[in-house]
Design a protein around this motif. Structure first.
Motif, PDB file in Angstrom:
ATOM      1  N   TYR A  10      35.736   3.819  14.405  1.00 14.06           N
ATOM      2  CA  TYR A  10      35.810   4.977  15.294  1.00 14.06           C
ATOM      3  C   TYR A  10      35.768   4.552  16.755  1.00 14.06           C
ATOM      4  N   SER A  11      34.816   3.659  17.055  1.00 12.66           N
ATOM      5  CA  SER A  11      34.612   3.254  18.449  1.00 12.66           C
ATOM      6  C   SER A  11      33.970   1.870  18.488  1.00 12.66           C
ATOM      7  N   PRO A  12      34.772   0.810  18.619  1.00  8.37           N
ATOM      8  CA  PRO A  12      34.202  -0.536  18.709  1.00  8.37           C
ATOM      9  C   PRO A  12      33.198  -0.673  19.853  1.00  8.37           C
ATOM     10  N   ALA A  13      33.459   0.014  20.968  1.00 10.07           N
ATOM     11  CA  ALA A  13      32.531  -0.068  22.105  1.00 10.07           C
ATOM     12  C   ALA A  13      31.173   0.528  21.745  1.00 10.07           C
ATOM     13  N   ALA A  14      31.193   1.669  21.046  1.00 13.32           N
ATOM     14  CA  ALA A  14      29.939   2.288  20.633  1.00 13.32           C
ATOM     15  C   ALA A  14      29.197   1.383  19.645  1.00 13.32           C
ATOM     16  N   TYR A  15      29.925   0.827  18.693  1.00 11.81           N
ATOM     17  CA  TYR A  15      29.305  -0.069  17.713  1.00 11.81           C
ATOM     18  C   TYR A  15      28.642  -1.251  18.411  1.00 11.81           C
ATOM     19  N   THR A  16      29.326  -1.828  19.380  1.00 14.39           N
ATOM     20  CA  THR A  16      28.783  -2.982  20.099  1.00 14.39           C
ATOM     21  C   THR A  16      27.497  -2.615  20.826  1.00 14.39           C
ATOM     22  N   GLN A  17      27.489  -1.486  21.516  1.00 17.21           N
ATOM     23  CA  GLN A  17      26.290  -1.081  22.258  1.00 17.21           C
ATOM     24  C   GLN A  17      25.147  -0.732  21.326  1.00 17.21           C
ATOM     25  N   LEU A  18      25.464  -0.065  20.227  1.00 17.72           N
ATOM     26  CA  LEU A  18      24.423   0.327  19.282  1.00 17.72           C
ATOM     27  C   LEU A  18      23.750  -0.866  18.625  1.00 17.72           C
ATOM     28  N   HIS A  19      24.469  -1.984  18.526  1.00 17.01           N
ATOM     29  CA  HIS A  19      23.918  -3.142  17.819  1.00 17.01           C
ATOM     30  C   HIS A  19      23.512  -4.277  18.759  1.00 17.01           C
ATOM     31  N   ASP A  20      23.396  -3.975  20.021  1.00 22.70           N
ATOM     32  CA  ASP A  20      22.949  -4.975  20.996  1.00 22.70           C
ATOM     33  C   ASP A  20      21.502  -5.369  20.689  1.00 22.70           C
ATOM     34  N   GLY A  21      21.278  -6.614  20.364  1.00 22.57           N
ATOM     35  CA  GLY A  21      19.934  -7.092  20.057  1.00 22.57           C
ATOM     36  C   GLY A  21      19.516  -6.902  18.610  1.00 22.57           C
ATOM     37  N   ILE A  22      20.416  -6.367  17.776  1.00 24.03           N
ATOM     38  CA  ILE A  22      20.108  -6.131  16.358  1.00 24.03           C
ATOM     39  C   ILE A  22      20.610  -7.305  15.516  1.00 24.03           C
ATOM     40  N   THR A  23      19.776  -7.803  14.618  1.00 21.47           N
ATOM     41  CA  THR A  23      20.189  -8.865  13.700  1.00 21.47           C
ATOM     42  C   THR A  23      21.015  -8.257  12.573  1.00 21.47           C
ATOM     43  N   LEU A  24      22.251  -8.743  12.410  1.00 22.66           N
ATOM     44  CA  LEU A  24      23.154  -8.189  11.404  1.00 22.66           C
ATOM     45  C   LEU A  24      23.226  -9.096  10.184  1.00 22.66           C
ATOM     46  N   LEU A  25      23.072  -8.487   9.008  1.00 26.02           N
ATOM     47  CA  LEU A  25      23.169  -9.187   7.729  1.00 26.02           C
ATOM     48  C   LEU A  25      24.210  -8.462   6.875  1.00 26.02           C
ATOM     49  N   GLN A  26      24.741  -9.159   5.886  1.00 27.14           N
ATOM     50  CA  GLN A  26      25.719  -8.553   4.990  1.00 27.14           C
ATOM     51  C   GLN A  26      25.343  -8.838   3.537  1.00 27.14           C
ATOM     52  N   ALA A  27      25.553  -7.847   2.691  1.00 27.92           N
ATOM     53  CA  ALA A  27      25.268  -8.016   1.256  1.00 27.92           C
ATOM     54  C   ALA A  27      25.896  -6.871   0.486  1.00 27.92           C
ATOM     55  N   ASN A  28      26.151  -7.113  -0.781  1.00 26.47           N
ATOM     56  CA  ASN A  28      26.586  -6.070  -1.698  1.00 26.47           C
ATOM     57  C   ASN A  28      25.371  -5.686  -2.541  1.00 26.47           C
ATOM     58  N   LEU A  29      24.795  -4.541  -2.250  1.00 24.29           N
ATOM     59  CA  LEU A  29      23.555  -4.150  -2.910  1.00 24.29           C
ATOM     60  C   LEU A  29      23.743  -3.785  -4.373  1.00 24.29           C
ATOM     61  N   LYS A  30      24.989  -3.754  -4.841  1.00 27.26           N
ATOM     62  CA  LYS A  30      25.253  -3.472  -6.255  1.00 27.26           C
ATOM     63  C   LYS A  30      25.275  -4.749  -7.095  1.00 27.26           C
ATOM     64  N   THR A  31      25.027  -5.899  -6.455  1.00 26.31           N
ATOM     65  CA  THR A  31      25.006  -7.181  -7.161  1.00 26.31           C
ATOM     66  C   THR A  31      23.590  -7.739  -7.177  1.00 26.31           C
ATOM     67  N   GLU A  32      23.352  -8.685  -8.076  1.00 25.11           N
ATOM     68  CA  GLU A  32      22.036  -9.316  -8.143  1.00 25.11           C
ATOM     69  C   GLU A  32      21.733 -10.078  -6.861  1.00 25.11           C
ATOM     70  N   ALA A  33      22.740 -10.759  -6.321  1.00 28.54           N
ATOM     71  CA  ALA A  33      22.528 -11.513  -5.082  1.00 28.54           C
ATOM     72  C   ALA A  33      22.176 -10.577  -3.935  1.00 28.54           C
ATOM     73  N   GLY A  34      22.857  -9.444  -3.871  1.00 26.29           N
ATOM     74  CA  GLY A  34      22.564  -8.476  -2.816  1.00 26.29           C
ATOM     75  C   GLY A  34      21.173  -7.898  -2.948  1.00 26.29           C
ATOM     76  N   GLN A  35      20.777  -7.578  -4.181  1.00 25.74           N
ATOM     77  CA  GLN A  35      19.432  -7.047  -4.402  1.00 25.74           C
ATOM     78  C   GLN A  35      18.363  -8.092  -4.091  1.00 25.74           C
ATOM     79  N   ALA A  36      18.662  -9.348  -4.389  1.00 27.73           N
ATOM     80  CA  ALA A  36      17.703 -10.420  -4.088  1.00 27.73           C
ATOM     81  C   ALA A  36      17.491 -10.547  -2.588  1.00 27.73           C
ATOM     82  N   LEU A  37      18.594 -10.480  -1.824  1.00 31.24           N
ATOM     83  CA  LEU A  37      18.474 -10.553  -0.365  1.00 31.24           C
ATOM     84  C   LEU A  37      17.703  -9.349   0.155  1.00 31.24           C
ATOM     85  N   LEU A  38      17.982  -8.181  -0.388  1.00 25.79           N
ATOM     86  CA  LEU A  38      17.272  -6.983   0.044  1.00 25.79           C
ATOM     87  C   LEU A  38      15.780  -7.111  -0.216  1.00 25.79           C
ATOM     88  N   GLN A  39      15.405  -7.540  -1.413  1.00 25.80           N
ATOM     89  CA  GLN A  39      13.987  -7.678  -1.731  1.00 25.80           C
ATOM     90  C   GLN A  39      13.307  -8.715  -0.846  1.00 25.80           C
TER      91      GLN A  39
END
Length: 307
Positions: A62-91
């Motif tokens: 929708y707005s790359p500029a908004a996304y960038t400002q909203l996530h300034d200083g936020i640590t970003l992680l990626q995972a598929n929470l429907k998988t065992e690996a994703g659930q392990a990272l979440l836990q």
């Protein structure tokens, strides 16, 4: 103006607190940014981004500029929470998290094993703030967006889209407030707490002045008071907010209505409305702004109103 609240930033009330967010779009990230500005260590766990996309969060599209400002200083992680690996990272993340922030519907949370009962059993000191469309149980799973919540609250007019995403941003403020609430409750009981925030309820809270008829056409901040209106000048528009009698009287004196006391009754009359409107039309916006500054009148120049 930068959205950072410098007073809150200086206080840093969430310093040492770790917040994990699974919330996409606007309310969750906006709430997370507020918490970051209050000193919290904030992480966001997103789904894996599709090919040729930088983020799976729709806000980035929708707005790359908004996304960038909203996530300034936020640590970003990626995972598929429907998988065992994703659930392990979440836990793994939850084991070191103070507050979990979500924006899934209740049914989606349950499918991911993120219902409050399950989480509280596994992580007794974890707090949770859940952003829903509505906190009414029978409506929490209903589809909706900012526009539908504003429409329900009576904040939309004549088929026009709202000036801003008030339900989303109001909900974000309520969610960051809820983070403080659950942490204060945990400090007293040593047990994690859960609070729900409804975007529909945020819109209804913002709509209260309208429900009180303050902002309708007959209300004093809806146009009935001549000192609280938008006025056209020669080269644009100005917003006049001379609501209190002393501001209204100064306005009247500045335009030549020296016998007007600025009372609410006088400022509601057609004669005063017409006199201020005629005066404004004869002046350039910069002249009106200079007059307001000299007389200490609340006024904002909006020279690019139609751009």
């Amino acid at each position: 103006m930068h959205p950072t609240d410098h007073t809150t930033t200086a206080l840093q009330p969430l310093q040492g607190i770790r917040i994990l967010s699974l919330a996409l779009n606007l309310p969750g990230p906006a709430a997370l940014l507020r918490c970051h500005q209050m000193g919290a260590h904030c992480s966001k766990l997103e789904p894996f981004a599709p090919a040729n996309q930088a983020s799976a969060d729709p806000m980035h599209a929708y707005s790359p500029a908004a996304y960038t400002q909203l996530h300034d200083g936020i640590t970003l992680l990626q995972a598929n929470l429907k998988t065992e690996a994703g659930q392990a990272l979440l836990q793994q993340q939850l084991a070191q998290t103070d507050v979990l922030l979500t924006s899934f519907r209740p049914s989606a949370l349950a499918k991911l094993g993120l219902d409050w009962e399950s989480l509280h059993t596994q992580h007794s000191q974890l707090c949770m703030v859940r952003i829903f469309g509505s906190t009414h149980p029978e409506e929490a799973d209903h589809a909706g967006h900012d526009l539908t919540y504003q429409a329900e609250a009576g904040l939309t007019d004549n088929g026009q889209l709202p000036a801003s995403l008030f339900a989303d941003m109001g909900g974000a403020l309520m969610a960051s407030e809820a983070v403080l609430q659950v942490l204060m409750a945990r400090a007293r009981s040593s047990a994690g707490r859960c609070l729900d925030v409804g975007l529909a309820q945020a819109a209804q809270w913002l709509a209260l002045p309208r429900q009180w008829h303050m902002t309708t056409a007959q209300g004093d901040v809806g146009g009935a008071h001549a000192g609280y209106r938008m006025y056209r000048c020669q080269d644009g528009w100005v917003a006049l907010a001379a609501l209190e009698p002393h501001f209204a009287q100064r306005t009247c004196q500045a335009i030549g209505l020296t016998d007007c006391s600025g009372s609410i009754a006088e400022m509601r009359t057609a004669a005063v409305h017409a006199a201020i409107e005629a005066f404004m039309l004869r002046q350039r916006c910069s002249q009106i702004a200079a007059m307001a500054a000299q007389s200490d009148i609340p006024l904002q120049l909006i020279a690019d109103y139609h751009k």
